[in-house]
Design a protein around this motif. Structure first.
Motif, PDB file in Angstrom:
ATOM      1  N   ASP A 221      31.438  43.778  47.300  1.00  0.00           N
ATOM      2  CA  ASP A 221      31.855  42.386  47.141  1.00  0.00           C
ATOM      3  C   ASP A 221      32.893  42.281  46.018  1.00  0.00           C
ATOM      4  O   ASP A 221      32.592  41.909  44.879  1.00  0.00           O
ATOM      5  CB  ASP A 221      30.654  41.487  46.838  1.00  0.00           C
ATOM      6  CG  ASP A 221      31.042  40.006  46.799  1.00  0.00           C
ATOM      7  OD1 ASP A 221      32.220  39.698  47.092  1.00  0.00           O
ATOM      8  OD2 ASP A 221      30.178  39.174  46.476  1.00  0.00           O
TER       9      ASP A 221
ATOM     10  N   LYS B 148      39.277  40.522  49.143  1.00  0.00           N
ATOM     11  CA  LYS B 148      38.293  40.213  50.194  1.00  0.00           C
ATOM     12  C   LYS B 148      38.326  41.281  51.285  1.00  0.00           C
ATOM     13  O   LYS B 148      37.281  41.823  51.676  1.00  0.00           O
ATOM     14  CB  LYS B 148      38.612  38.843  50.800  1.00  0.00           C
ATOM     15  CG  LYS B 148      37.739  38.449  52.009  1.00  0.00           C
ATOM     16  CD  LYS B 148      36.325  38.159  51.594  1.00  0.00           C
ATOM     17  CE  LYS B 148      35.562  37.373  52.667  1.00  0.00           C
ATOM     18  NZ  LYS B 148      35.477  38.051  53.968  1.00  0.00           N
TER      19      LYS B 148
ATOM     20  N   ASP C 244      35.377  44.025  52.007  1.00  0.00           N
ATOM     21  CA  ASP C 244      34.696  44.038  53.300  1.00  0.00           C
ATOM     22  C   ASP C 244      34.742  45.431  53.933  1.00  0.00           C
ATOM     23  O   ASP C 244      33.755  45.906  54.494  1.00  0.00           O
ATOM     24  CB  ASP C 244      35.335  43.019  54.247  1.00  0.00           C
ATOM     25  CG  ASP C 244      35.028  41.580  53.861  1.00  0.00           C
ATOM     26  OD1 ASP C 244      34.156  41.374  52.996  1.00  0.00           O
ATOM     27  OD2 ASP C 244      35.674  40.668  54.426  1.00  0.00           O
TER      28      ASP C 244
END
Length: 354
Positions: A265, A256, A260
């Motif tokens: 993604d 994640k 970011d």
């Protein structure tokens, strides 16, 4: 004393003999040697020119020291004006392995190209060490270094470091990923830049078995990398966040955070790290440049601020390896780092262990 006087007189007479002034180049005198003592008026040839010593000198390269007076082009001009121009004859001596060279020496390598010594060296291969040698044209202008995008490791050096690498870990994939972190291997002196590149690649070497493994080999660990307490959970599946890529990115929270930071993604598409070479390299650079892990600084800061290679190990695996946790693993990383800095022609620096 009488002998010294006679030598001075003889030398004084020698400088009265004019060099050839015709359109063709003069005959080259004896080649300059770094260990030879030259007194005022003695001549030597170097880089296609004759040079005359103005006073006593030893190990001062003609063309880079004020003691030498340029007497003009000598030897074959190849029909293009000697050393002027990029396509004329580069009549430089052949490089010899193991022979000592000093800064400013120009040699012709076996690939037919000329290289100039950037630093004194004991005969390193010109196409292996970009620290000690730079490509050189007949006109005296260094050409573009071999690395792409300013990266201090050339593709040939990269291949030498990883002779058995998986084709997935491509040099082009690595250089394409560099734009994500432009400060990487591009901060500080040339030595520091090469040391950081070597440190990153040494740790990557250890994590992937020499850039052989793309994914973690112990499949029993796969379900362990899902921290369900995170608000976003594990949308790609309980066992989807196993180690992938050059730094073996693992855990849902790291996918994640890396995604970011990179604008990708990865939380929903973790397989991108094992299917796209550039994405894989970017995740390695993300960790290296932004994460302290179990350490106190990022690996990037450890190298550019002089903390040493050992601190990069601590930032990756902490007490699992450091402080006596697994000295054999630490030594494996150090051994790779020492091999790589040797290829790049720089010292390893201090604080290698952790």
């Amino acid at each position: 004393m009488a002998f010294l006087t006679a030598l001075i007189v003889a030398v004084g007479l020698a400088v009265l003999v004019p060099l050839a002034s015709t359109a063709s180049a003069a005959q080259c005198t004896t080649a300059w040697n770094s260990s030879t003592v030259y007194t005022g008026g003695l001549s030597a040839s170097y880089n296609g020119h004759n040079w005359s010593a103005k006073w006593w000198t030893q190990n001062e390269t003609p063309g880079t020291a004020a003691v030498w007076a340029d007497q003009g082009v000598c030897g074959s001009t190849g029909g293009s004006g000697g050393t002027t121009g990029g396509t004329g004859s580069c009549d430089y001596p052949a490089w010899v392995a193991g022979r000592a060279y000093v800064t400013g020496d120009v040699v012709k390598y076996t690939d037919g190209n000329a290289y100039r010594a950037e630093h004194d060296n004991p005969g390193y291969d010109p196409v292996i060490s970009t620290w000690y040698w730079e490509p050189y044209t007949c006109g005296g202008t260094p050409t573009t270094p071999p690395g792409q995008g300013g990266f201090p490791v050339s593709e040939s050096q990269f291949n030498q470091m990883f002779p058995s690498r998986n084709s997935f870990y491509s040099y082009s994939g690595l250089t394409a990923a560099l734009s994500a972190y432009p400060g990487f291997a591009n901060t500080g002196s040339d030595t520091v830049k090469r040391q950081e590149a070597a440190a990153f690649l040494a740790n990557v070497n250890h994590e992937t078995g020499g850039l052989v493994y793309i994914v973690e080999q112990n499949t029993a660990n796969y379900p362990h990398y899902c921290d369900a307490s995170q608000s976003y959970g594990c949308p790609a599946g309980q066992a989807a966040y196993y180690g992938r890529g050059p730094i073996q990115l693992s855990w849902n929270f790291n996918y994640k955070a890396a995604g970011d930071a990179l604008g990708i993604d990865l939380l929903h598409n973790p397989n991108l790290v094992q299917n796209d070479s550039s994405v894989a390299w970017k995740t390695g650079l993300w960790y290296w440049n932004t994460q302290s892990g179990p350490g106190t600084m990022t690996p990037h800061n450890a190298m550019v601020n002089g903390a040493g290679f050992g601190e990069t190990i601590r930032s990756i695996n902490g007490s699992i390896e450091c402080n006596g946790g697994n000295p054999a693993q630490v030594q494996s990383r150090i051994d790779a780092y020492q091999r790589f800095v040797q290829i790049l022609g720089v010292p390893a620096g201090n604080n290698l262990g952790c």
